[in-house]
Design a protein around this motif. Sequence first.
Motif, short mmCIF file in Angstrom:
data_model
loop_
_atom_site.label_atom_id
_atom_site.label_comp_id
_atom_site.label_asym_id
_atom_site.label_seq_id
_atom_site.Cartn_x
_atom_site.Cartn_y
_atom_site.Cartn_z
N LYS A 192 -5.65 1.28 8.46
CA LYS A 192 -4.26 1.68 8.31
C LYS A 192 -3.88 1.63 6.83
O LYS A 192 -4.50 0.92 6.05
CB LYS A 192 -3.36 0.75 9.12
N GLY A 193 -2.83 2.36 6.50
CA GLY A 193 -2.34 2.29 5.14
C GLY A 193 -1.53 1.02 4.93
O GLY A 193 -1.93 0.11 4.21
N PHE A 194 -0.35 0.94 5.58
CA PHE A 194 0.49 -0.26 5.55
C PHE A 194 0.50 -0.83 6.95
O PHE A 194 0.80 -0.12 7.92
CB PHE A 194 1.91 0.12 5.11
N ASN A 195 0.22 -2.14 7.08
CA ASN A 195 0.13 -2.74 8.42
C ASN A 195 0.88 -4.06 8.47
O ASN A 195 0.63 -4.97 7.68
CB ASN A 195 -1.33 -2.97 8.78
N GLN A 196 1.83 -4.15 9.42
CA GLN A 196 2.50 -5.42 9.70
C GLN A 196 1.79 -6.08 10.86
O GLN A 196 1.59 -5.47 11.91
CB GLN A 196 3.97 -5.20 10.03
N THR A 197 1.44 -7.35 10.71
CA THR A 197 0.63 -8.04 11.72
C THR A 197 1.46 -8.77 12.76
O THR A 197 0.95 -9.12 13.82
CB THR A 197 -0.32 -9.05 11.05
N SER A 198 2.75 -9.05 12.49
CA SER A 198 3.59 -9.80 13.43
C SER A 198 4.79 -8.94 13.82
O SER A 198 5.82 -8.95 13.13
CB SER A 198 4.06 -11.11 12.80
N LEU A 199 4.68 -8.22 14.93
CA LEU A 199 5.73 -7.29 15.32
C LEU A 199 6.90 -7.96 16.02
O LEU A 199 7.88 -7.30 16.37
CB LEU A 199 5.14 -6.20 16.24
N SER A 200 6.83 -9.28 16.23
CA SER A 200 7.99 -9.99 16.74
C SER A 200 9.01 -10.22 15.64
O SER A 200 10.16 -10.59 15.90
CB SER A 200 7.57 -11.34 17.34
N ASP A 201 8.60 -10.00 14.40
CA ASP A 201 9.50 -10.05 13.26
C ASP A 201 9.65 -8.63 12.72
O ASP A 201 9.40 -7.67 13.43
CB ASP A 201 8.94 -10.99 12.20
N TYR A 202 10.02 -8.46 11.48
CA TYR A 202 10.28 -7.11 10.98
C TYR A 202 9.98 -7.00 9.50
O TYR A 202 9.84 -7.99 8.77
CB TYR A 202 11.73 -6.71 11.24
N VAL A 203 9.88 -5.76 9.04
CA VAL A 203 9.83 -5.42 7.62
C VAL A 203 11.17 -4.77 7.29
O VAL A 203 11.51 -3.74 7.88
CB VAL A 203 8.67 -4.46 7.31
N ALA A 204 11.91 -5.38 6.38
CA ALA A 204 13.26 -4.91 6.09
C ALA A 204 13.40 -4.49 4.63
O ALA A 204 12.76 -5.05 3.74
CB ALA A 204 14.28 -6.00 6.41
N TRP A 205 14.24 -3.49 4.41
CA TRP A 205 14.55 -2.99 3.07
C TRP A 205 13.28 -2.61 2.30
O TRP A 205 13.15 -2.86 1.10
CB TRP A 205 15.35 -4.02 2.27
N ALA A 206 12.35 -2.02 3.01
CA ALA A 206 11.13 -1.54 2.35
C ALA A 206 11.35 -0.12 1.83
O ALA A 206 12.18 0.64 2.36
CB ALA A 206 9.95 -1.57 3.32
N GLU A 207 10.60 0.24 0.82
CA GLU A 207 10.69 1.58 0.23
C GLU A 207 9.28 2.09 -0.03
O GLU A 207 8.47 1.43 -0.68
CB GLU A 207 11.48 1.54 -1.07
N PHE A 208 9.01 3.28 0.50
CA PHE A 208 7.74 3.96 0.24
C PHE A 208 8.07 5.28 -0.46
O PHE A 208 8.74 6.14 0.12
CB PHE A 208 6.99 4.22 1.55
N PHE A 209 7.60 5.42 -1.69
CA PHE A 209 8.00 6.58 -2.49
C PHE A 209 6.77 7.22 -3.12
O PHE A 209 5.91 6.55 -3.72
CB PHE A 209 8.97 6.12 -3.59
N ASN A 210 6.65 8.56 -2.95
CA ASN A 210 5.54 9.30 -3.57
C ASN A 210 4.18 8.74 -3.16
O ASN A 210 3.32 8.47 -4.01
CB ASN A 210 5.66 9.30 -5.10
N ILE A 211 3.98 8.57 -1.86
CA ILE A 211 2.70 8.08 -1.36
C ILE A 211 2.04 9.17 -0.52
O ILE A 211 2.68 9.78 0.34
CB ILE A 211 2.89 6.80 -0.52
N TYR A 212 0.76 9.41 -0.80
CA TYR A 212 -0.04 10.34 -0.01
C TYR A 212 -1.00 9.52 0.86
O TYR A 212 -1.83 8.78 0.33
CB TYR A 212 -0.85 11.27 -0.92
N SER A 213 -0.85 9.62 2.17
CA SER A 213 -1.74 8.91 3.09
C SER A 213 -2.63 9.92 3.80
O SER A 213 -2.15 10.92 4.32
CB SER A 213 -0.94 8.08 4.09
N TRP A 214 -3.93 9.65 3.83
CA TRP A 214 -4.90 10.60 4.37
C TRP A 214 -4.96 10.53 5.89
O TRP A 214 -4.64 9.51 6.51
CB TRP A 214 -6.28 10.29 3.80
N ALA A 215 -5.45 11.62 6.48
CA ALA A 215 -5.58 11.70 7.93
C ALA A 215 -6.75 10.89 8.46
O ALA A 215 -6.88 10.72 9.67
CB ALA A 215 -5.72 13.16 8.37
#
Length: 456
Positions: free
Chosen positions: A101-124
């Motif tokens: 994965k590109g960006f991966n959160q491991t604990s989905l009972s919590d959250y990622v807040a106020w994140a910013e992804f800008f000008n990122i190319y992620s491959w298929a």
Amino acid sequence: MLAGAVANVIDFGAVGDGVTDATAAFEAAIATGKTVYIPNGTYSVNAVALTSQVKIYGESTSGVVLVANTSNSSIFEVASAGKISLSNMTWKAGDGVTNTKGFNQTSLSDYVAWAEFFNIYSWANLTIGYSGFFIFTRWDNCHDGEAGSPPVGQFHQAIKSVPAVTGQATTTNVNNVIKCNFNNADDPNGAVYIEWGNQWVFRDCDFEVLSTTAVNALGIYGMEFDSCWFEGVTATSVIKASNSSAPTVQGTGPVVLQNCFFNGSGGNTFFLELNGASGGTVHNFNATNVPAGCLLTNAVELYELYGVIGRSGPGASGFTTGIAVSRSNLIINNSTLVSPTMSGTPYFTGTPKVSSGAIDGTTASSTGINVNQASAGGVVWLTFTYGNGTGNASASSVWMIRLGVTGDNYTATKIVGDDGAAGLNRHIPTFSVSASILQIACAAAGDGAFGIIYTT
């Protein structure tokens, strides 16, 4: 280092040769608490651990390439965090590497807040570009799936935002996807798969060459698509909005679609599928190469349709709705007319609440609604609610009678969509009739309510 200076990953031992593991160097730079800078180069990494309040930016989007060279891993990893900013870089999996994965959160009972992804190319060739449970997160000018292809037996998905358990206290809220491109996703759950929360906005986005649904939303209360382009999406439904699953069910909706364009590529049964969702509005939506069966499903659940135009293809005529029709503004309930908000003057005579009346095809019923068009060439637009009446189980209970269509005779026509069943809240799509006089009436034991607007 000088106060305010950035932490350059090269100063911590990173080598941009695509082979040397740069994970420790990246994490050492992050540990300084300073803004992290990545010069152009190809860096091999394995689940770089992120913390809150971290900002990482590359020299250029195409020049900074981060490669996951370990299967079942990721480029960046976090349990939960806030105020993460990642920009100007490309993510991809290495040759022969799977399930990354590109960006991966491991604990989905919590959250990622106020994140910013800008000008990122992620491959298929990544399994998922961004996986987590996001709150107040923004994707801006990101491109997913334009390069690379999934390994054999592996699917690709752009964004996946789901909770650990549906119904948990934490919900995904107020996320914005702006000026992003999504290509070549084929995961059965959709290019963007989101569940449980409120308000996702997609603005100026491009969904192309997808063999899966562009956006699949379960239990997201409030979605908006503004100035988006859909082309080459071959899934059954291009946008799908459904109720979330047990233990806590939350409906998706309303869905707002405005100023968007759809170029059908075959295979679509629906453009917008509202499967148990609570409806929404569609404004200024153009479609071309419309497949024969590609209609707005559950269109009767939409609050408003405006300027929905099918321009070509076998289903274009069925896809066209034309004028603005607002069900909430047009329905007459208990003899009370709520004034329409759009142009056109309504003409009403008789009792707005339709009740029982004889329908024989030759004479007008003594009860019902008469709509008198003021001049030739006008169009009457109708919307109908069958309001928990007694119904008529043996026959359709609601009919329209037109005068001046076939000579001087009355013509009785069953209203499409009325099934005559008792005790139902039934809605039929808005439709138009051109006639000198239009009367709506019910067969024995039927009742209902109509909203009518006359336009020239």
